[in-house]
Each structure stands twice: as C-alpha cells, then as structure tokens.
Scaffold this motif. Structure first.
Motif, PDB file in Angstrom:
ATOM      1  N   GLY A  94      -8.075   3.478   6.575  1.00 56.13           N
ATOM      2  CA  GLY A  94      -8.043   4.155   7.861  1.00 56.13           C
ATOM      3  C   GLY A  94      -8.575   3.295   8.990  1.00 56.13           C
ATOM      4  N   ASN A 117       0.838  -1.206   0.000  1.00 57.37           N
ATOM      5  CA  ASN A 117       0.000   0.000   0.000  1.00 57.37           C
ATOM      6  C   ASN A 117       0.871   1.254   0.000  1.00 57.37           C
ATOM      7  N   ASP A 172       2.784   5.995   2.439  1.00 55.08           N
ATOM      8  CA  ASP A 172       1.597   5.135   2.379  1.00 55.08           C
ATOM      9  C   ASP A 172       0.500   5.734   1.508  1.00 55.08           C
ATOM     10  N   ARG A 182      -7.080   0.297   0.761  1.00 55.96           N
ATOM     11  CA  ARG A 182      -6.640  -1.077   0.935  1.00 55.96           C
ATOM     12  C   ARG A 182      -6.493  -1.747  -0.431  1.00 55.96           C
ATOM     13  N   PRO A 209      -3.752   5.752   1.193  1.00 57.94           N
ATOM     14  CA  PRO A 209      -4.845   5.548   2.164  1.00 57.94           C
ATOM     15  C   PRO A 209      -5.973   4.630   1.712  1.00 57.94           C
ATOM     16  N   SER A 231     -11.312   2.432   2.214  1.00 57.04           N
ATOM     17  CA  SER A 231     -10.388   3.172   3.064  1.00 57.04           C
ATOM     18  C   SER A 231      -9.516   2.243   3.895  1.00 57.04           C
ATOM     19  N   ARG A 271     -12.034   1.628   8.527  1.00 58.47           N
ATOM     20  CA  ARG A 271     -12.040   0.533   7.557  1.00 58.47           C
ATOM     21  C   ARG A 271     -13.445   0.262   7.013  1.00 58.47           C
ATOM     22  N   SER A 282     -14.110   5.402  -1.028  1.00 55.13           N
ATOM     23  CA  SER A 282     -13.376   6.552  -0.509  1.00 55.13           C
ATOM     24  C   SER A 282     -12.521   7.136  -1.625  1.00 55.13           C
ATOM     25  N   GLU A 284      -9.130  13.685   1.576  1.00 56.52           N
ATOM     26  CA  GLU A 284     -10.295  12.884   1.238  1.00 56.52           C
ATOM     27  C   GLU A 284     -11.422  13.786   0.755  1.00 56.52           C
ATOM     28  N   TYR A 302      -9.497   9.906  -2.594  1.00 58.43           N
ATOM     29  CA  TYR A 302      -8.393  10.694  -2.063  1.00 58.43           C
ATOM     30  C   TYR A 302      -7.590  11.302  -3.213  1.00 58.43           C
ATOM     31  N   TRP A 349      -2.518  13.489   1.819  1.00 58.91           N
ATOM     32  CA  TRP A 349      -3.697  13.001   1.104  1.00 58.91           C
ATOM     33  C   TRP A 349      -4.936  13.708   1.619  1.00 58.91           C
TER      34      TRP A 349
END
Length: 418
Positions: free
Chosen positions: A371, A324, A341, A345, A343, A369, A374, A379, A397, A381, A395
């Motif tokens: 985050g 990721n 990273d 999955r 943001p 997401s 989850r 989501s 959102e 970004y 990032w």
C-alpha cells in the motif's frame, strides 16, 4: 461423555488457550490455601449447539478467586466450598486425558467441526507463533529442545502440517533432521525421519496425512542429489510410507492437494534448469501423470522462490510474484487467468518472505504491505476469491494481528486443520 460435549469442549479449550498466550497447560489457577473458603459459582450445564459461539466462561473476581461457569444457564447458585468440587476436578482430569490421547480432535474431525490454525515464523524469531483463523488470538509455541547454537536451530527450515502435527525439517550437521510438534500436548518430539530425508521439497496436506515429493538429498557436507521420490506421512500412526516416484527429479518445487490428487509444480531439475511442467499423483493407482507447460507463462529470475500456490473451493490459485498478481488455473485450458493485484510486495524478493496459503474458504497472504504507506511491519490479508475474472477481488486486512510484533519477512508458514 457425549461426542457433542467433547467437540465443544475441545473448541473452547483451544480458543481459551490461544487467548491466554503462553499459558497452554489448560489448568485453572487456584490457591493452595485451605484456610479460607473459595466462592465457586456452579451453573446448570446443557449440551451446547455445535454451531453456536464458544460458551466457556472463565472469570476472575477482584478478590483473586476463580469463578468457573458455563453459559447459557437456567440456575445460578453460590456455594462456599473449601476447594474445587470433585465433579469438576474429575471432569478436568478426564478431559485432559482425552485431549492427550487425541480423542477430542478425532471426534471433531468425525463431526466436521475442524478449523484452521496458522503456524508462522519470521526473520529473527526463535520459535513459531500459532494464530487462530481470524488472527484474533495467538500463542507462542514452545521452543525446540535444542541448544541455541545448534545447526538445526540456526539453519533454514521447512514446515508442513498433518492432522494435529507440525512437521519441521532442516540440516543438522551432516544430516537432515525432523522434529514434530503435537498440538494435543504442546510438546516437541524428534522424528520419525522420512524414508529419504530431504530439503527443498514439495508438500501438501490432506486431513491427517501429508504428502512430500522431490527435493534435495544430502550426503555429508558436499554430496547432494535432486530426487524424484515421494512419501506420505500418517499423523495417526506416526509413520512414513514410500510412494511411486515422480517422472521428473525436481527441487524448489511446490505442492497442493486438489480434487483428490497431490499436485507438484515447477522447481529445478538435476541440471538446475527451471521446470515449467507439473505432475499429479493418484493415490488409488499409485501413479504420476505429467502436466506439460502448466507454468509456461511464469516468470523466472535468479532469486525466484518456489511457486506460490493455494487451493480454495477446488480451484488452484497462484501469486505471480513478477507482477504481484493473483491468478487462477483453468484445468480445461491448462492456462492461468489474471484476477487482480495482491496487496503485498512479492516482486522485490522474488516471492521469498511471503506467505500464500489457503485458509478454509479464503486465501491468506502475509508479507510487507504494498500500500501507499509501504510499512515494513507484517501485514495480513484475506479474501474470498472467485474463479471468474469479472468478479472484483476484495482483500481485507487483519488489524488484530498488529499487536503481534513479527518481522514482515516470513520464513515458514503452514496451516493446520484441527
């Protein structure tokens, strides 16, 4: 009609069209009754600054009557007239004709005032959704004119953009079909087919043209061939042109347009082996140059998606799904630098279901997401990346997109610059 007027009207038209959602006809609603006068406020109109915010003002009073006007204005007149003035009616017809002929978008391109639109389809969707670059406005693209039980409608599809055309390909029975959606008319048309119809190919957009290379050619139900052929689509002439073939046959590959050349990365060869090499195409010489080991540090799995790559400000970025992680390509060192990273999955699905695109001077990533919450909702970004690993990634959102009920697993996503 001046070019400045055409450009600004084109921008205002599509921002209003997106705001209205399903209403993409461009017509102002009006009563057919002539028994009562309509109140139309006519304001003096000046050629607006192209860098200013959209100035089209369309309101509806409590009485249900339509008020049409433009901002800014120096005079405000109220007239009781039985119908839309002839001048405005003529202007609307002329603008519609210019729009359908593609002249509005040509003037916009010539003056460099184009902007990106995002076309997207997620799991469970029967049609595409079109967003503006800020994900503040959206509209549902009309459904393909096909029966809901057709193989093309139900099967996997791939999409790309060229000029104001959204190109969609997929299996249709024992063949591969291509449909195009034209933004000017908001209509679907079949064809023109590629010279070598294919799926699982690499593609990249440059202005009004799109490049495709590699992929899987299918013969009937069982016979398949991994190809190295390449083609170019011109959205102005609506034609395909054959290009010189790549050095390698490859499918499940990805493409981008970087510093004046069409790049194709990764994929699998005819023996189903993962390819760590890439190639770049020079249209001036109609030749391909092999790039050895450009993906030598990439991780591969049995469920791995094609490489997730995007170009921003002449830099090539990738989303390394196994970690990721965002990376940037160092052309001189033929290596990737870690930036931080991402943001969403991407690891659990091997990169499938994640959209990773360039959006002007920003990177766009869409998915589930990563985050603490989850959530399984879509989501969105964006970030303005830096090729310097010392600069921190920030990032942002898009909260505005929360009004759109789309699945987090993205099937198709492409960006149109128009």
């Amino acid at each position: 009609m001046s070019k400045a007027y055409m450009v600004t009207e084109g921008r205002d038209y599509y921002q209003e069209m997106l705001r209205l959602g399903q209403d993409h006809t461009g017509r102002v609603r009006a009563s057919s009754s002539r028994s009562r006068p309509r109140k139309v406020r006519i304001r003096e109109y000046k050629i607006p600054d192209l860098n200013a915010d959209p100035c089209l003002d369309m309101d509806e009073e409590e009485t249900g009557e339509v008020v049409v006007g433009f901002r800014p204005q120096d005079a405000d007149y109220s007239l009781n007239v039985p119908q839309l003035p002839y001048e405005l009616e003529f202007l609307n017809k002329r603008f519609s004709r210019l729009l359908k002929e593609g002249k509005i978008f040509k003037v916009r391109r010539d003056r460099g005032v184009v902007e990106p639109f995002v076309f997207m389809r997620s799991t469970g969707d029967t049609s595409w959704t079109m967003f503006d670059k800020d994900f503040e406005n959206y509209k549902n693209v009309p459904m393909l004119p096909l029966p809901p039980d057709s193989s093309f409608f139900l099967g996997d599809k791939e999409s790309l953009c060229a000029g104001t055309h959204l190109i969609v390909t997929g299996n249709e029975g024992e063949s591969i079909a291509l449909w195009r959606y034209e933004l000017e008319t908001s209509q679907w048309f079949k064809g023109p087919a590629m010279i070598t119809p294919r799926v699982l190919f690499a593609s990249a957009t440059f202005g009004t043209v799109a490049f495709v290379a590699g992929g899987l050619k299918m013969y009937g139900d069982t016979s398949k061939e991994v190809v190295n052929g390449a083609e170019k689509y011109d959205s102005v002439t609506k034609t395909w042109t054959r290009l010189q073939g790549m050095n390698k046959r490859r499918q499940f590959c990805s493409g981008c347009y970087l510093r004046g050349k069409f790049y194709v990365l990764g994929g699998k060869d005819e023996n189903d082996n993962n390819l760590t090499c890439g190639e770049r195409y020079d249209e001036g010489t109609d030749t391909w140059e092999l790039i050895p080991d450009i993906l030598k540090d990439a991780s591969f799995s049995s469920i791995q998606s094609p490489p997730l790559i995007a170009v921003v400000n002449d830099n090539l970025y990738s989303l390394e799904t196994s970690a990721n992680e965002l990376r940037v390509y160092d052309t001189n060192a033929n290596a990737w630098k870690k930036l931080g990273d991402v943001p969403v999955r991407a690891k659990s699905s091997g990169g499938w279901g994640v959209a990773f695109k360039s959006l002007g001077d920003k990177l766009l990533v869409i998915g589930a997401s990563a985050g603490p919450s989850r959530t399984e909702k879509m989501s969105v970004y964006t970030c303005c990346p830096s090729a310097d690993p010392e600069n921190k990634l920030v990032w942002e959102e898009s909260k505005r997109s929360c009004d759109v009920q789309l699945n987090h697993f993205i099937l198709n996503c492409c960006v149109m610059i128009a």
